[in-house]
Design a protein around this motif. Structure first.
Motif, PDB file in Angstrom:
ATOM      1  N   GLU A  87       0.839  -1.200   0.000  1.00  0.00           N
ATOM      2  CA  GLU A  87       0.000   0.000   0.000  1.00  0.00           C
ATOM      3  C   GLU A  87       0.872   1.248   0.000  1.00  0.00           C
ATOM      4  N   ILE A  88       0.528   2.203  -0.857  1.00  0.00           N
ATOM      5  CA  ILE A  88       1.281   3.456  -0.935  1.00  0.00           C
ATOM      6  C   ILE A  88       1.011   4.290   0.320  1.00  0.00           C
ATOM      7  N   MET A  89       2.096   4.651   1.031  1.00  0.00           N
ATOM      8  CA  MET A  89       1.978   5.465   2.241  1.00  0.00           C
ATOM      9  C   MET A  89       2.290   6.935   1.975  1.00  0.00           C
ATOM     10  N   ALA A  90       3.155   7.207   0.989  1.00  0.00           N
ATOM     11  CA  ALA A  90       3.527   8.585   0.662  1.00  0.00           C
ATOM     12  C   ALA A  90       4.081   8.613  -0.752  1.00  0.00           C
ATOM     13  N   ILE A  91       3.953   9.777  -1.404  1.00  0.00           N
ATOM     14  CA  ILE A  91       4.477   9.969  -2.755  1.00  0.00           C
ATOM     15  C   ILE A  91       5.284  11.257  -2.781  1.00  0.00           C
ATOM     16  N   ASP A  92       6.513  11.168  -3.291  1.00  0.00           N
ATOM     17  CA  ASP A  92       7.368  12.338  -3.455  1.00  0.00           C
ATOM     18  C   ASP A  92       7.378  12.693  -4.940  1.00  0.00           C
ATOM     19  N   THR A  93       6.655  13.762  -5.304  1.00  0.00           N
ATOM     20  CA  THR A  93       6.532  14.120  -6.716  1.00  0.00           C
ATOM     21  C   THR A  93       7.819  14.721  -7.273  1.00  0.00           C
ATOM     22  N   ASP A  94       8.695  15.236  -6.404  1.00  0.00           N
ATOM     23  CA  ASP A  94       9.931  15.859  -6.888  1.00  0.00           C
ATOM     24  C   ASP A  94      10.874  14.831  -7.501  1.00  0.00           C
ATOM     25  N   ASP A  95      11.135  13.732  -6.768  1.00  0.00           N
ATOM     26  CA  ASP A  95      12.035  12.710  -7.318  1.00  0.00           C
ATOM     27  C   ASP A  95      11.280  11.490  -7.833  1.00  0.00           C
ATOM     28  N   GLU A  96       9.923  11.604  -7.919  1.00  0.00           N
ATOM     29  CA  GLU A  96       9.079  10.561  -8.509  1.00  0.00           C
ATOM     30  C   GLU A  96       9.278   9.211  -7.827  1.00  0.00           C
ATOM     31  N   THR A  97       9.254   9.229  -6.494  1.00  0.00           N
ATOM     32  CA  THR A  97       9.346   7.995  -5.718  1.00  0.00           C
ATOM     33  C   THR A  97       8.128   7.874  -4.811  1.00  0.00           C
ATOM     34  N   ALA A  98       7.901   6.658  -4.327  1.00  0.00           N
ATOM     35  CA  ALA A  98       6.784   6.404  -3.420  1.00  0.00           C
ATOM     36  C   ALA A  98       7.258   5.512  -2.281  1.00  0.00           C
ATOM     37  N   THR A  99       6.696   5.740  -1.094  1.00  0.00           N
ATOM     38  CA  THR A  99       6.943   4.869   0.053  1.00  0.00           C
ATOM     39  C   THR A  99       5.802   3.864   0.125  1.00  0.00           C
ATOM     40  N   VAL A 100       6.146   2.575   0.065  1.00  0.00           N
ATOM     41  CA  VAL A 100       5.141   1.514  -0.001  1.00  0.00           C
ATOM     42  C   VAL A 100       5.294   0.595   1.208  1.00  0.00           C
ATOM     43  N   GLN A 101       4.194   0.368   1.922  1.00  0.00           N
ATOM     44  CA  GLN A 101       4.180  -0.560   3.048  1.00  0.00           C
ATOM     45  C   GLN A 101       3.940  -1.961   2.502  1.00  0.00           C
ATOM     46  N   VAL A 102       4.952  -2.814   2.639  1.00  0.00           N
ATOM     47  CA  VAL A 102       4.866  -4.190   2.145  1.00  0.00           C
ATOM     48  C   VAL A 102       4.998  -5.127   3.344  1.00  0.00           C
ATOM     49  N   GLY A 103       3.883  -5.646   3.805  1.00  0.00           N
ATOM     50  CA  GLY A 103       3.918  -6.493   4.985  1.00  0.00           C
ATOM     51  C   GLY A 103       4.428  -5.721   6.186  1.00  0.00           C
ATOM     52  N   GLY A 104       5.527  -6.195   6.802  1.00  0.00           N
ATOM     53  CA  GLY A 104       6.061  -5.559   7.996  1.00  0.00           C
ATOM     54  C   GLY A 104       7.138  -4.541   7.726  1.00  0.00           C
ATOM     55  N   PHE A 105       7.396  -4.191   6.459  1.00  0.00           N
ATOM     56  CA  PHE A 105       8.443  -3.211   6.212  1.00  0.00           C
ATOM     57  C   PHE A 105       8.027  -2.258   5.102  1.00  0.00           C
ATOM     58  N   ARG A 106       8.758  -1.138   5.020  1.00  0.00           N
ATOM     59  CA  ARG A 106       8.471  -0.114   4.026  1.00  0.00           C
ATOM     60  C   ARG A 106       9.583  -0.051   2.991  1.00  0.00           C
ATOM     61  N   LEU A 107       9.193   0.224   1.761  1.00  0.00           N
ATOM     62  CA  LEU A 107      10.150   0.374   0.672  1.00  0.00           C
ATOM     63  C   LEU A 107       9.974   1.744   0.037  1.00  0.00           C
ATOM     64  N   THR A 108      11.073   2.346  -0.366  1.00  0.00           N
ATOM     65  CA  THR A 108      11.026   3.568  -1.155  1.00  0.00           C
ATOM     66  C   THR A 108      11.482   3.215  -2.561  1.00  0.00           C
ATOM     67  N   VAL A 109      10.579   3.314  -3.514  1.00  0.00           N
ATOM     68  CA  VAL A 109      10.860   2.858  -4.877  1.00  0.00           C
ATOM     69  C   VAL A 109      10.408   3.915  -5.876  1.00  0.00           C
ATOM     70  N   LYS A 110      10.917   3.803  -7.097  1.00  0.00           N
ATOM     71  CA  LYS A 110      10.492   4.680  -8.173  1.00  0.00           C
ATOM     72  C   LYS A 110       9.032   4.387  -8.541  1.00  0.00           C
ATOM     73  N   CYS A 111       8.282   5.439  -8.829  1.00  0.00           N
ATOM     74  CA  CYS A 111       6.877   5.257  -9.205  1.00  0.00           C
ATOM     75  C   CYS A 111       6.739   4.421 -10.478  1.00  0.00           C
ATOM     76  N   SER A 112       7.767   4.456 -11.330  1.00  0.00           N
ATOM     77  CA  SER A 112       7.713   3.681 -12.572  1.00  0.00           C
ATOM     78  C   SER A 112       7.720   2.176 -12.313  1.00  0.00           C
ATOM     79  N   GLU A 113       8.138   1.748 -11.103  1.00  0.00           N
ATOM     80  CA  GLU A 113       8.151   0.319 -10.765  1.00  0.00           C
ATOM     81  C   GLU A 113       6.796  -0.165 -10.257  1.00  0.00           C
ATOM     82  N   LEU A 114       5.839   0.742 -10.092  1.00  0.00           N
ATOM     83  CA  LEU A 114       4.569   0.384  -9.464  1.00  0.00           C
ATOM     84  C   LEU A 114       3.461   0.249 -10.498  1.00  0.00           C
TER      85      LEU A 114
END
Length: 222
Positions: A87-114
């Motif tokens: 689930e997307i928790m936050a989106i940074d439009t400046d560097d086009e990344t998103a923070t995604v909650q995956v189970g018990g941990f969070r990932l910061t990934v490029k929006c193009s990967e989603l």
């Protein structure tokens, strides 16, 4: 094109009327009757074809498919790099990344990967594992030491969160966070992040390894 078809249709109808008038005005022989029947059939076929073309011209065109809305906080997405949904928790439009909650941990990934993932029928977002076994990618270039000396307090939270995610994926068990002593403001922000981060099992001061200028964080087991 529509006007041409209508003109053609009128001409065909006029031919039909003329043929009917010829039937009434001449003495009919068998040969003439056969020829007239053929002409009538051909003319009727032309009229049918012209009518069908006109109907196709007048048929309403299908509406264009609705445009897909951009991803937003709360969307359930598939993270291509790890093969998991979250689930997307936050989106940074400046560097086009998103923070995604995956189970018990969070990932910061490029929006193009989603990619937007399907949700459950009741509308709730659910964390789902694919049926196949998934091996999280290793990141051997992640250092065990993260130096933040000289940073502004506002820079720490996002960068530290990303580093902890990368360190976890790289299989690191413990990391050394250098924030310096200074006024203690940077150290406090670092430890506030660690206290609420789902990938951090515990943390402590540096002791002999840097004292109050260093914090040692132990990550949860994979």
């Amino acid at each position: 094109a529509r006007q041409e078809i209508e003109t053609e249709l009128r001409e065909v109808r006029q031919q039909l009327r003329r043929l009917r008038e010829e039937y009434r005005s001449v003495s009919i022989s068998r040969q003439w009757l056969e020829e007239a029947e053929k002409r009538l059939v051909a003319t009727a076929e032309q009229a049918q074809q012209a009518t069908e073309r006109l109907q196709r011209q007048m048929a309403p065109s299908a509406p264009p498919p609705p445009a897909e809305r951009p991803l937003q906080v709360g969307d359930t997405v598939h993270v291509a790099s790890v093969g998991l949904n979250g689930e997307i928790m936050a989106i940074d439009t400046d560097d086009e990344t998103a923070t995604v909650q995956v189970g018990g941990f969070r990932l910061t990934v490029k929006c193009s990967e989603l990619k937007r993932a399907k949700t459950a029928d009741n509308g709730e977002h659910r964390f789902t594992l694919p049926e196949r076994q998934v091996n999280l990618p290793s990141m051997p270039d992640v250092s065990m030491t993260f130096d933040m000396r000289g940073w502004r307090v506002s820079e720490v939270s996002g960068q530290l969160d990303r580093y902890l995610n990368d360190a976890y994926l790289a299989g690191l068990h413990q990391v050394r966070l250098i924030h310096g002593k200074g006024t203690g403001a940077l150290r406090q922000v670092v430890r506030d992040v660690l206290a609420s981060h789902p990938l951090v099992a515990s943390f402590t001061g540096g002791g002999r390894d840097g004292g109050d200028g260093v914090t040692i964080a132990t990550l949860v087991d994979r």
